[in-house]
Design a protein around this motif. Structure first.
Motif, PDB file in Angstrom:
ATOM      1  N   SER A 303       0.437   6.106  -1.188  1.00  0.00           N
ATOM      2  CA  SER A 303      -0.136   6.713   0.005  1.00  0.00           C
ATOM      3  C   SER A 303       0.690   6.282   1.211  1.00  0.00           C
ATOM      4  CB  SER A 303      -1.591   6.281   0.211  1.00  0.00           C
ATOM      5  OG  SER A 303      -2.426   6.699  -0.845  1.00  0.00           O
ATOM      6  N   LEU A 304       0.641   7.093   2.248  1.00  0.00           N
ATOM      7  CA  LEU A 304       1.198   6.715   3.539  1.00  0.00           C
ATOM      8  C   LEU A 304       0.034   6.383   4.469  1.00  0.00           C
ATOM      9  CD1 LEU A 304       4.023   9.371   4.108  1.00  0.00           C
ATOM     10  CD2 LEU A 304       4.317   6.954   3.587  1.00  0.00           C
ATOM     11  N   TYR A 340       0.276   1.117  -2.908  1.00  0.00           N
ATOM     12  CA  TYR A 340      -0.101   1.702  -4.199  1.00  0.00           C
ATOM     13  C   TYR A 340      -1.610   1.929  -4.200  1.00  0.00           C
ATOM     14  CZ  TYR A 340      -0.078   2.536  -9.227  1.00  0.00           C
ATOM     15  OH  TYR A 340      -0.198   3.107 -10.470  1.00  0.00           O
ATOM     16  N   THR A 341      -2.036   3.040  -4.777  1.00  0.00           N
ATOM     17  CA  THR A 341      -3.445   3.425  -4.705  1.00  0.00           C
ATOM     18  C   THR A 341      -4.042   3.562  -6.100  1.00  0.00           C
ATOM     19  OG1 THR A 341      -3.009   4.633  -2.643  1.00  0.00           O
ATOM     20  CG2 THR A 341      -5.077   5.115  -3.788  1.00  0.00           C
ATOM     21  N   ALA A 351      -3.141  -1.160  -1.799  1.00  0.00           N
ATOM     22  CA  ALA A 351      -2.506  -2.398  -1.367  1.00  0.00           C
ATOM     23  C   ALA A 351      -1.007  -2.211  -1.415  1.00  0.00           C
ATOM     24  CB  ALA A 351      -2.941  -3.572  -2.246  1.00  0.00           C
ATOM     25  N   GLY A 352      -0.304  -2.815  -0.452  1.00  0.00           N
ATOM     26  CA  GLY A 352       1.142  -2.686  -0.445  1.00  0.00           C
ATOM     27  C   GLY A 352       1.769  -3.233   0.817  1.00  0.00           C
ATOM     28  N   PRO A 353       3.079  -3.016   1.000  1.00  0.00           N
ATOM     29  CA  PRO A 353       3.797  -3.547   2.166  1.00  0.00           C
ATOM     30  C   PRO A 353       3.482  -2.776   3.447  1.00  0.00           C
ATOM     31  CG  PRO A 353       5.261  -2.223   0.814  1.00  0.00           C
ATOM     32  CD  PRO A 353       3.971  -2.306   0.063  1.00  0.00           C
ATOM     33  N   GLY A 384      -4.222  -4.080   2.686  1.00  0.00           N
ATOM     34  CA  GLY A 384      -5.125  -3.730   1.602  1.00  0.00           C
ATOM     35  C   GLY A 384      -6.313  -2.969   2.156  1.00  0.00           C
ATOM     36  N   GLY A 385      -6.881  -2.068   1.364  1.00  0.00           N
ATOM     37  CA  GLY A 385      -8.002  -1.287   1.862  1.00  0.00           C
ATOM     38  C   GLY A 385      -8.870  -0.757   0.749  1.00  0.00           C
ATOM     39  N   VAL A 386     -10.068  -0.327   1.120  1.00  0.00           N
ATOM     40  CA  VAL A 386     -11.001   0.272   0.187  1.00  0.00           C
ATOM     41  C   VAL A 386     -11.637   1.484   0.861  1.00  0.00           C
ATOM     42  CG1 VAL A 386     -12.842  -1.288   0.942  1.00  0.00           C
ATOM     43  CG2 VAL A 386     -13.051  -0.119  -1.254  1.00  0.00           C
TER      44      VAL A 386
END
Length: 429
Positions: A303-304, A340-341, A351-353, A384-386
């Motif tokens: 994802s962006l 990455y999703t 979560a990712g850079p 990171g997200g939800v």
């Protein structure tokens, strides 16, 4: 490849923790002590999953219907009377690392036998499919899902709808699992789905009804109009180009019906990680944020994420015990990430850079010092997200990030970490 086949009776009972479990009834099983004497399905499947083979199939010609030799205690039968969903989910088989469990019937149904057949009904049609009748794409081989779909359709018809075989597929990937024959030519294209959301939908190709899902159908290659309908409702109507040998999961078309962009308004906190920076630069402070998320960009599992956040207010620096200096502040951050999703139905985790530009400005109005300071830096870090979808448009979202930056305080440079955490409501479009 490992194929394990069971023909037995099944039942349900609560284990030592009070959780409802499935059991296979063995010859020495006791009706009054099922957890202690019958074979737990979870234990069987755990052993099955430990097999080193990359392709595993377990066929259960069993039922847990609560009737006949699957008899349940009266209190458990009453408790389960309102359960309508099956125990088996139906994900998609498209795997070079496949672990599949096929069941002869769904929850609440009996795995029936017939005096005119040599085996139980599902097994009879499964073997019939393995003998070549299930090769729907005419490539010379019968895959696991081709055999199961063949047995499922014929079992459903033979029992006049009273028995519905089901499938559970534990891993997904890329290659079909061949059970009989050999792939000796390029087969016809296949459209298929085992996703529970599509259960009961009818697949139409170029206006012609092909099959009811879960399942699949082979079609001529070329440009085809694909429809998924239920009654008079049309879920999908899309034109696709499909080549010989291609296997198209219908979930990919379904993914296009759900908006993949969202804009969320969030509130949260900004804070430096170490106590010294909170004392000398800026204490933990509230802020507002706008987060734009573009799913499946630039790749299906990525994802962006772009975010703009800021805050303004009054704080005090603690320079010594009992001494503080008040100031007003403005903070502004602009970030971009490619996480990455992971997705499970309505839930998404990512979560990712992340990289971000951070601007801080402070203004002092004291007897000792009047003036301002400002900092501007670029920072690397992680995010990171939800996300929980409430419907087709609205979602609840939360995001946190941890960044590292370099600032100069009183002429001395230092590396510091800062973090932010937000939560809010998003709109998908």
């Amino acid at each position: 490849m490992v194929v394990v086949y069971f023909s037995a009776h099944g039942t349900l009972a609560r284990d030592g923790k009070g959780e409802l479990k499935r059991y296979l009834v063995t010859t020495d099983a006791s009706f009054r002590a099922i957890p202690q004497t019958a074979l737990p399905m979870d234990e069987l499947k755990s052993e099955f999953d430990l097999l080193p083979s990359r392709r595993r199939l377990m066929v259960l010609a069993t039922c847990h219907s609560g009737s006949g030799k699957s008899l349940l205690p009266k209190e458990l039968e009453a408790e389960l009377a309102g359960i309508k969903s099956g125990f088996y989910a139906r994900p998609l088989e498209e795997s070079s690392r496949a672990s599949m469990v096929f069941a002869a019937c769904d929850w609440g149904e009996t795995a029936r036998e017939d005096e005119g057949l040599r085996n139980d009904i599902y097994t009879h049609f499964l073997i019939d499919g393995l003998n070549g009748a299930a090769d729907r794409n005419f490539d010379g081989a019968v895959t696991a899902t081709e055999a199961h779909d063949h047995a499922r359709r014929h079992t459903y018809a033979f029992t006049e709808g009273r028995q519905r075989p089901s499938a559970e597929i534990l891993e997904v990937g890329a290659d079909p699992v061949v059970l009989s024959g050999h792939i000796n030519r390029t087969g016809r294209p296949e459209l298929l789905s085992y996703h529970p959301r599509l259960d009961g939908f009818t697949l139409k190709v170029d206006g012609e009804t092909r099959t009811e899902l879960p399942g699949g159908a082979a079609v001529p290659p070329g440009r085809r109009t694909v429809e998924l309908t239920k009654g008079h409702d049309v879920l999908i109507r899309e034109v696709v180009d499909i080549a010989a040998g291609e296997r198209l999961p219908l979930e990919r078309l379904l993914a296009g019906t759900v908006p993949r962009r969202s804009l969320a308004l969030m509130g949260g906190m900004f804070s430096f990680v170490d106590a010294r920076s909170r004392d000398e630069l800026l204490p933990a402070s509230p802020e507002l944020a706008l987060v734009l998320r573009l799913e499946e960009r630039p790749l299906p599992d990525l994802s962006l994420v772009f975010d703009l956040s800021g805050g303004r207010g009054r704080r005090s620096l603690r320079l010594a015990p009992g001494a503080s200096v008040p100031f007003t502040y403005t903070s502004l951050s602009l970030g971009a990430a490619v996480p990455y999703t992971w997705r499970w139905e309505r839930l998404s985790l990512y979560a990712g850079p992340r990289v971000a530009a951070l601007y801080l400005q402070r203004s002092f109005q004291t007897e000792a010092f009047t003036g301002g300071q400002h900092y501007f830096t670029f920072s690397p870090g992680v995010v990171g997200g939800v996300v929980w979808r409430l419907g087709e448009r609205l979602e609840l979202a939360a995001q946190t990030q941890l960044m590292v930056t370099y600032v100069v305080v009183d002429g001395q440079g230092q590396a510091v970490g800062f973090s932010g955490g937000w939560a809010g409501v998003g709109y998908r479009f």
